[in-house]
Scaffold this motif. Structure first.
Motif, PDB file in Angstrom:
ATOM      1  N   SER A  93       0.859  -1.182   0.000  1.00 28.86           N
ATOM      2  CA  SER A  93       0.000   0.000   0.000  1.00 28.86           C
ATOM      3  C   SER A  93       0.892   1.227   0.000  1.00 28.86           C
ATOM      4  O   SER A  93       1.798   1.351   0.823  1.00 28.86           O
ATOM      5  CB  SER A  93      -0.915   0.009   1.225  1.00 28.86           C
ATOM      6  OG  SER A  93      -1.851   1.058   1.147  1.00 28.86           O
ATOM      7  N   PHE A 100      -2.418   7.498   5.927  1.00 30.06           N
ATOM      8  CA  PHE A 100      -2.994   6.175   6.177  1.00 30.06           C
ATOM      9  C   PHE A 100      -4.129   6.224   7.189  1.00 30.06           C
ATOM     10  O   PHE A 100      -4.002   6.817   8.262  1.00 30.06           O
ATOM     11  CB  PHE A 100      -1.919   5.202   6.675  1.00 30.06           C
ATOM     12  CG  PHE A 100      -1.165   4.524   5.579  1.00 30.06           C
ATOM     13  CD1 PHE A 100      -1.554   3.275   5.111  1.00 30.06           C
ATOM     14  CD2 PHE A 100      -0.065   5.139   4.997  1.00 30.06           C
ATOM     15  CE1 PHE A 100      -0.856   2.652   4.091  1.00 30.06           C
ATOM     16  CE2 PHE A 100       0.641   4.523   3.976  1.00 30.06           C
ATOM     17  CZ  PHE A 100       0.241   3.275   3.514  1.00 30.06           C
ATOM     18  N   GLU A 104      -6.380   0.960   6.667  1.00 32.10           N
ATOM     19  CA  GLU A 104      -5.328   0.741   5.668  1.00 32.10           C
ATOM     20  C   GLU A 104      -4.023   0.300   6.322  1.00 32.10           C
ATOM     21  O   GLU A 104      -3.321  -0.581   5.805  1.00 32.10           O
ATOM     22  CB  GLU A 104      -5.107   2.020   4.869  1.00 32.10           C
ATOM     23  CG  GLU A 104      -6.255   2.381   3.949  1.00 32.10           C
ATOM     24  CD  GLU A 104      -6.143   3.789   3.375  1.00 32.10           C
ATOM     25  OE1 GLU A 104      -6.743   4.047   2.324  1.00 32.10           O
ATOM     26  OE2 GLU A 104      -5.439   4.632   4.003  1.00 32.10           O
ATOM     27  N   GLN A 108      -2.144  -3.556   5.894  1.00 31.20           N
ATOM     28  CA  GLN A 108      -0.785  -3.776   5.412  1.00 31.20           C
ATOM     29  C   GLN A 108      -0.037  -4.787   6.266  1.00 31.20           C
ATOM     30  O   GLN A 108       0.674  -5.656   5.761  1.00 31.20           O
ATOM     31  CB  GLN A 108      -0.018  -2.455   5.384  1.00 31.20           C
ATOM     32  CG  GLN A 108       1.386  -2.535   4.822  1.00 31.20           C
ATOM     33  CD  GLN A 108       1.422  -2.833   3.340  1.00 31.20           C
ATOM     34  OE1 GLN A 108       1.612  -1.965   2.530  1.00 31.20           O
ATOM     35  NE2 GLN A 108       1.241  -4.085   2.953  1.00 31.20           N
ATOM     36  N   THR A 195      -2.444  -0.918  -3.470  1.00 30.60           N
ATOM     37  CA  THR A 195      -3.458   0.084  -3.173  1.00 30.60           C
ATOM     38  C   THR A 195      -2.769   1.398  -2.809  1.00 30.60           C
ATOM     39  O   THR A 195      -1.561   1.437  -2.582  1.00 30.60           O
ATOM     40  CB  THR A 195      -4.354  -0.365  -2.011  1.00 30.60           C
ATOM     41  OG1 THR A 195      -3.535  -0.593  -0.850  1.00 30.60           O
ATOM     42  CG2 THR A 195      -5.083  -1.661  -2.365  1.00 30.60           C
ATOM     43  N   THR A 197      -3.298   5.394  -0.720  1.00 30.57           N
ATOM     44  CA  THR A 197      -4.047   6.227   0.215  1.00 30.57           C
ATOM     45  C   THR A 197      -4.693   7.405  -0.522  1.00 30.57           C
ATOM     46  O   THR A 197      -4.358   7.699  -1.676  1.00 30.57           O
ATOM     47  CB  THR A 197      -3.115   6.782   1.302  1.00 30.57           C
ATOM     48  OG1 THR A 197      -2.063   7.528   0.658  1.00 30.57           O
ATOM     49  CG2 THR A 197      -2.510   5.668   2.126  1.00 30.57           C
TER      50      THR A 197
END
Length: 283
Positions: A93, A100, A104, A108, A195, A197
């Motif tokens: 991520s 973050f 999220e 991770q 992914t 943020t």
């Protein structure tokens, strides 16, 4: 007359793509047995026909500890033993630390750290019983240091490496080996599947600067080269605790280490002055 090579059983997470897929194919090609697990096992179907006797494909979400324990147990029962456990499953991520969300950040670490922890815990009883085995933890160049936009990814790899150093010492008492592998860049879908943020405007200048640095293009390598290195690793009688893969990560590791040593040396007097043994309070 040459002694026939012993067939070994591999348990590989994240085996449907990238490095995990390369590790599985390399092990199968040399005649070993492989338990290949991944969230999505559909890409592995083509291998089953070619290796139906030596390949066991099982779906697994490594963040589910109960499922991990059951899957590792079933894998061991299927082939009768486990020899090499490769914790390769991972996600990435991208984002500045401030960006973050809690969800999220936790996500991770769930895969990159806790997933590897659950698999290691599940495998250790069988490896201890055998008095042999090799756990291979796939870390990253991000395990060497933190970098802008990959801070949480680095955090997950730092956690993996700290846990693995302790596990290596514990497992050695039972004849079980452990190696932390730190790869550089390889042509996998790690970056295309990562992914990101929600961007905060104040970081736009830093992002622009980083994009300029990265504009020269990729120097990534084919995953099969990493697989060839891992085969040499697991064949070694005395494998190292850490193995760097790639010239770029090799040079970076030395650069970071030298920089840290220089800083420690510059602040040596302050460091030493902060310690002076005294008797316990109240004695």
């Amino acid at each position: 007359m040459r002694t026939p090579r012993t067939v070994r059983t591999w348990f590989i997470t994240g085996a449907s793509r990238g490095l995990g897929r390369a590790f599985a194919e390399a092990a199968l090609e040399r005649g070993d047995q492989v338990v290949a697990v991944a969230r999505n096992v559909e890409p592995l179907r083509e291998l089953i026909a070619a290796y139906e006797d030596t390949l066991l494909v099982m779906p697994l979400d490594v963040t589910d500890r109960v499922a991990v324990l059951a899957t590792v147990s079933a894998a061991r029962d299927h082939f009768g033993r486990l020899d090499i456990v490769v914790n390769n499953a991972g996600t990435m991520s991208s984002g500045m630390i401030e960006e973050f969300t809690e969800e999220e950040a936790r996500a991770q670490l769930e895969v990159n750290f806790f997933g590897a922890l659950w698999v290691s815990q599940a495998a250790m009883p069988y490896l201890r019983e055998q008095g042999a085995g090799h756990i291979v933890q796939i870390s990253s160049i991000a395990g060497l240091g933190g970098f802008p936009t990959t801070g949480l990814y680095s955090a997950s790899k730092f956690a993996l490496e700290g846990m693995s150093e302790a596990l290596a010492m514990e497992a050695a008492n039972f004849g079980v080996k452990l190696t932390i592998v730190q790869p550089g860049g390889y042509w996998t879908d790690l970056y295309t599947s990562m992914t990101a943020t929600t961007l905060l405007p104040p970081y736009a200048p830093l992002r622009a600067e980083l994009e300029k640095r990265w504009a020269e293009g990729s120097i990534d390598s084919e995953p099969r080269l990493a697989a060839e290195a891992v085969l040499k690793l697991v064949d070694s009688e005395e494998p190292p605790l850490r193995l760097l893969l790639g010239s770029m990560v090799y040079d970076l590791a030395f650069g970071i280490s030298q920089q840290r040593m220089a800083t420690w040396g510059a602040w040596e007097q302050v460091s030493r002055a902060a310690e002076h043994a005294v008797q316990a309070p109240g004695t």
